[in-house]
Enzyme design. Structure first.
Site, mmCIF file in Angstrom:
data_model
loop_
_atom_site.group_PDB
_atom_site.id
_atom_site.type_symbol
_atom_site.label_atom_id
_atom_site.label_comp_id
_atom_site.label_asym_id
_atom_site.label_seq_id
_atom_site.Cartn_x
_atom_site.Cartn_y
_atom_site.Cartn_z
ATOM 1 N N PHE A 15 0.826 -1.213 0.000
ATOM 2 C CA PHE A 15 0.000 0.000 0.000
ATOM 3 C C PHE A 15 0.860 1.263 0.000
ATOM 4 O O PHE A 15 0.391 2.321 0.374
ATOM 5 C CB PHE A 15 -1.003 -0.011 1.165
ATOM 6 C CG PHE A 15 -1.913 -1.205 1.107
ATOM 7 C CD1 PHE A 15 -2.934 -1.254 0.180
ATOM 8 C CD2 PHE A 15 -1.721 -2.286 1.946
ATOM 9 C CE1 PHE A 15 -3.743 -2.374 0.082
ATOM 10 C CE2 PHE A 15 -2.532 -3.407 1.855
ATOM 11 C CZ PHE A 15 -3.555 -3.451 0.926
ATOM 12 N N GLU A 19 7.470 1.039 -0.494
ATOM 13 C CA GLU A 19 8.046 1.586 -1.731
ATOM 14 C C GLU A 19 9.487 2.042 -1.523
ATOM 15 O O GLU A 19 10.370 1.681 -2.287
ATOM 16 C CB GLU A 19 7.180 2.738 -2.253
ATOM 17 C CG GLU A 19 7.706 3.286 -3.564
ATOM 18 C CD GLU A 19 6.780 4.294 -4.222
ATOM 19 O OE1 GLU A 19 5.581 4.369 -3.877
ATOM 20 O OE2 GLU A 19 7.261 5.026 -5.109
ATOM 21 N N ARG A 97 1.311 15.460 -6.287
ATOM 22 C CA ARG A 97 0.067 14.787 -6.669
ATOM 23 C C ARG A 97 -1.124 15.444 -5.967
ATOM 24 O O ARG A 97 -2.198 15.569 -6.544
ATOM 25 C CB ARG A 97 0.136 13.282 -6.370
ATOM 26 C CG ARG A 97 -1.041 12.512 -6.940
ATOM 27 C CD ARG A 97 -0.826 11.007 -6.917
ATOM 28 N NE ARG A 97 -0.081 10.516 -8.055
ATOM 29 C CZ ARG A 97 -0.611 10.147 -9.219
ATOM 30 N NH1 ARG A 97 -1.917 10.202 -9.395
ATOM 31 N NH2 ARG A 97 0.146 9.711 -10.203
ATOM 32 N N ARG A 129 -1.377 4.512 -0.465
ATOM 33 C CA ARG A 129 -2.433 4.458 -1.498
ATOM 34 C C ARG A 129 -3.093 5.817 -1.774
ATOM 35 O O ARG A 129 -3.771 6.365 -0.910
ATOM 36 C CB ARG A 129 -3.482 3.464 -1.025
ATOM 37 C CG ARG A 129 -4.299 2.853 -2.142
ATOM 38 C CD ARG A 129 -5.199 1.802 -1.570
ATOM 39 N NE ARG A 129 -5.662 0.903 -2.620
ATOM 40 C CZ ARG A 129 -6.261 -0.262 -2.394
ATOM 41 N NH1 ARG A 129 -6.468 -0.671 -1.159
ATOM 42 N NH2 ARG A 129 -6.663 -1.027 -3.397
ATOM 43 N N PHE A 131 -1.312 8.550 -2.572
ATOM 44 C CA PHE A 131 -0.070 9.322 -2.728
ATOM 45 C C PHE A 131 -0.330 10.832 -2.778
ATOM 46 O O PHE A 131 0.170 11.543 -3.643
ATOM 47 C CB PHE A 131 0.603 8.836 -4.026
ATOM 48 C CG PHE A 131 2.089 9.029 -4.077
ATOM 49 C CD1 PHE A 131 2.940 8.218 -3.367
ATOM 50 C CD2 PHE A 131 2.649 10.033 -4.866
ATOM 51 C CE1 PHE A 131 4.320 8.382 -3.440
ATOM 52 C CE2 PHE A 131 4.022 10.221 -4.934
ATOM 53 C CZ PHE A 131 4.858 9.378 -4.218
ATOM 54 N N THR A 227 4.074 10.961 -11.851
ATOM 55 C CA THR A 227 4.258 12.352 -12.260
ATOM 56 C C THR A 227 5.730 12.635 -12.591
ATOM 57 O O THR A 227 6.038 13.640 -13.204
ATOM 58 C CB THR A 227 3.758 13.326 -11.170
ATOM 59 O OG1 THR A 227 4.351 12.960 -9.929
ATOM 60 C CG2 THR A 227 2.249 13.271 -11.034
ATOM 61 N N ALA A 296 1.729 3.889 -8.213
ATOM 62 C CA ALA A 296 0.984 4.780 -9.097
ATOM 63 C C ALA A 296 -0.146 4.051 -9.834
ATOM 64 O O ALA A 296 -0.681 4.571 -10.810
ATOM 65 C CB ALA A 296 1.911 5.487 -10.087
ATOM 66 N N GLU A 485 -5.320 2.624 -6.747
ATOM 67 C CA GLU A 485 -5.526 3.730 -5.816
ATOM 68 C C GLU A 485 -6.857 4.487 -5.998
ATOM 69 O O GLU A 485 -7.432 4.964 -5.015
ATOM 70 C CB GLU A 485 -4.373 4.730 -5.938
ATOM 71 C CG GLU A 485 -3.032 4.211 -5.474
ATOM 72 C CD GLU A 485 -1.894 5.036 -6.038
ATOM 73 O OE1 GLU A 485 -1.643 4.975 -7.252
ATOM 74 O OE2 GLU A 485 -1.271 5.778 -5.267
HETATM 75 N N1 MTE Z 1 -3.934 -4.304 -3.122
HETATM 76 C C1 MTE Z 1 -3.426 -5.185 -2.248
HETATM 77 N N2 MTE Z 1 -4.111 -6.318 -2.007
HETATM 78 N N3 MTE Z 1 -2.269 -4.957 -1.581
HETATM 79 C C2 MTE Z 1 -1.551 -3.812 -1.776
HETATM 80 O O1 MTE Z 1 -0.485 -3.609 -1.167
HETATM 81 N N4 MTE Z 1 -1.436 -1.635 -2.934
HETATM 82 C C3 MTE Z 1 -2.232 -0.597 -3.577
HETATM 83 C C4 MTE Z 1 -3.042 -1.152 -4.740
HETATM 84 N N5 MTE Z 1 -3.774 -2.302 -4.304
HETATM 85 C C5 MTE Z 1 -2.074 -2.831 -2.691
HETATM 86 C C6 MTE Z 1 -3.279 -3.157 -3.381
HETATM 87 C C7 MTE Z 1 -1.421 0.481 -4.081
HETATM 88 S S1 MTE Z 1 -0.941 1.667 -2.967
HETATM 89 C C8 MTE Z 1 -1.059 0.575 -5.387
HETATM 90 S S2 MTE Z 1 -0.182 1.918 -5.989
HETATM 91 C C9 MTE Z 1 -1.397 -0.454 -6.356
HETATM 92 O O2 MTE Z 1 -2.132 -1.527 -5.788
HETATM 93 C C10 MTE Z 1 -0.083 -0.986 -6.948
HETATM 94 O O3 MTE Z 1 -0.283 -2.003 -7.844
HETATM 95 P P1 MTE Z 1 -0.742 -1.775 -9.357
HETATM 96 O O4 MTE Z 1 0.121 -0.697 -9.936
HETATM 97 O O5 MTE Z 1 -0.540 -3.102 -9.981
HETATM 98 O O6 MTE Z 1 -2.186 -1.360 -9.306
#
Ligand code: MTE
Length: 549
Positions: A15, A19, A97, A129, A131, A227, A296, A485
């Site tokens: 989440f 990072e 952002r 999530r 950002f 960005t 992102a 997000e």
């Molecule tokens: N879903 C789960 N189950 N676990 C996670 O850690 N991270 C979120 C989202 N969904 C997350 C999640 C966040 S903060 C982001 S930026 C995106 O997943 C990242 O993955 P993606 O770019 O494949 O969507």
């Protein structure tokens, strides 16, 4: 970098918190590993993790808004302050952002946004999530709600007359294309029967003194792309084996968001083979170098496109053989190619096209496209205790032609419940002048023992997620849209529904004007905002509780 191989099978959710902050732990483990020449494993306890690795950034927004008597917004003068903590980490990008999202979905002819990153005595805050996007949008929805109260109109009416649409030029110069805000909003409004529910809620509030209900409909628009332009690049390695199976490795990390499943689906459809024939083992720097963070929300857009690029290269090499015979199976075709000494491995690459932003002019196109959504929430509060529950939440999202609706609906549900924690439950307590018993700058609420996280009880009684149909996204892989997000902010519908319920409670004692309610709307704050004979001896009608930072 070429001598250290970094591998990640999957992470148990990130989440954003992993990072950049994972690097410190990795470094701490690497030193004894190097000195003792043996593997070192480092696992933080939950409370140590929360105390040291940082939180979502808290923001303070100060606004001046100019608007007509009808509620049309003419100008916004906004200052936003971002609580970075003791190091910069990602705070500048988070602020950027937030600034990009400070319009949420509203046309504002004249805008001035001043953003500042604040160096404080807190542990360094980090990505979470959204950002900064949710923080920027929440400030926008606050001034929308305030305009409505000043003009004694419904916030939904003010929202509608200020909506951006196809061709709108945003405050940083990007023009909206394929904007699906209007159909989403309209479908949501019909699905929740908004006007009828308004009447029912008003009727309930008329007949109940100590319980009040509230409703709200909130839109969102979330920009998809990093960005920082150079980060919008992705690599993948596809190996095809003679038994007809395919191994895909790409630069993205699986964290529960279903990225590997989506990338494998795209590879399977490229070769027209079953999903079970495609395998993703792990993410590894010796297979795909120089990967951007999996963040992102754009990872499936980018890594699936990179994998597709590799699949297309292999398919092009196989084509002369494939066109000679009718092979009984993919495995037979691959074996025939192998015997003809055809390279069955390819590196694919993708860059998000046509993006870029110039910070010196404040203009450009930072986002490839936007993911739109809208949510309706109905809540009931107990005005004597401040307790609340969400009776209904309806969410509509435009995810183009979803790559995997089961994953995407799960993402929307998860983001909403996580957002519910942000808007109504999770209040952090730090050592400061109001909490002298906590060392200055230290986090007290470092686990579920000392603060409230969303649980089963907080799931809305009626919880519906719908995906907009019939709107392919021309900007991303297989016409899909990014999902991770964008739905997080939809939980703010609960926040504004709570505020709507508090308004009904305050009206009982003759207080009808705007009042401040800061995020999160915890039971304590709800209780104290519901002015009545019990609060009168302690607080005046303009009581503003201490901010949560
Ligand atoms: N879903 C789960 N189950 N676990 C996670 O850690 N991270 C979120 C989202 N969904 C997350 C999640 C966040 S903060 C982001 S930026 C995106 O997943 C990242 O993955 P993606 O770019 O494949 O969507």
């Amino acid at each position: 970098m070429s001598k250290v191989v970094c591998k990640t099978k999957r992470i148990g959710g990130g989440f954003g918190g992993k990072e950049t902050r994972s690097a410190f732990l990795a470094a701490a483990a690497a030193v004894p590993s190097y000195l003792m020449n043996r593997p070192v494993k480092l696992t933080l306890d939950r409370d140590i993790d929360m105390i040291t690795t940082g939180q979502r950034h808290s923001f303070l927004g100060k606004y001046k808004v100019g608007f007509t008597n009808k509620g049309k917004v003419l100008a916004l003068d906004l200052e936003i302050y971002n609580n970075a903590g003791n190091s910069l980490d990602l705070s500048l990008a988070v602020l950027e952002r937030a600034m990009f999202h400070s319009d949420n979905v509203y046309e504002i002819p004249n805008v001035r946004i001043f953003g500042s990153v604040c160096f404080t005595n807190f542990p360094s805050n980090t990505a979470f999530r959204g950002f900064g996007g949710p923080q920027g949008m929440l400030i926008a929805e606050n001034w929308i709600q305030r305009i409505a109260l000043e003009l004694k109109k419904s916030p939904e009416e003010i929202r509608e007359i200020n909506f951006q649409g196809e061709g709108s030029i945003l405050h940083y110069g990007q023009q909206l294309e394929h904007c699906t805000l209007a159909p989403i909003w309209n479908e949501l409004k019909v699905s929740c029967d908004f006007l009828k529910v308004r009447e029912e809620v008003d009727g309930f509030n008329l007949h109940n003194r100590w319980k009040k209900r509230g409703i709200a409909m909130i839109p969102t628009k979330f920009g998809i792309s990093f960005t920082t332009k150079f980060m919008n690049q992705a690599g993948a390695l596809v190996n095809v084996y003679t038994d007809g199976t395919v191994l895909v490795t790409h630069g993205g990390v699986e964290m529960g968001q279903g990225l590997h499943t989506k990338v494998a689906q795209v590879a399977a459809s490229a070769f027209n083979i079953p999903l079970s024939s495609v395998f993703i083992s792990e993410t590894s720097t010796d297979k795909v170098p120089n990967a951007s963070p999996t963040a992102a929300s754009a990872s499936s857009d980018m890594y699936a496109a990179a994998a597709l690029d590799a699949c297309e290269q292999i398919k092009a090499r196989m084509e002369p053989i494939a066109s000679q015979h009718n092979f009984g199976s993919f495995a037979e075709l691959v074996t025939a190619c192998y015997l003809e000494r055809i390279d069955l491995s390819a590196h694919g690459f993708y860059i998000t096209p046509n993006i870029g932003f110039d910070w010196s002019t404040g203009k450009g196109k930072p986002f490839s496209y936007f993911t739109y959504g809208a949510a309706f929430a109905e809540v009931e509060i107990d005005t004597l205790t401040g307790d609340f529950h969400t009776r209904t939440a309806n969410i509509f999202m435009d995810l183009g032609y979803s790559l995997n609706p089961a994953i995407d609906v799960g993402q929307v549900e998860g983001a909403f419940i996580q957002g519910l924690g942000w808007v109504a439950l999770e209040e952090l307590k730090w050592g400061d002048a109001a909490h002298k018993w906590i060392p200055p700058g230290c986090l007290y609420t470092c686990g579920p023992g000392s603060y409230k996280i969303p649980s089963l009880n907080d799931v809305p009684f009626k919880f519906n997620v719908s995906l907009l149909k019939g709107n392919p996204n021309v900007k991303a892989i297989h016409s899909s849209k990014a999902v991770g997000e964008p739905p997080f902010f939809m939980a703010s519908s609960v926040f504004f529904a709570i505020k709507d319920a508090i308004l009904a409670a305050r009206a009982e004692t003759g207080h009808t004007g705007w009042f401040p309610l800061d995020n999160p709307a915890t039971p304590e704050r709800i209780r104290m905002a519901c002015l009545d004979e019990f609060t009168a001896p302690f607080v005046s009608s303009d009581f503003h509780p201490k901010l949560s930072v």
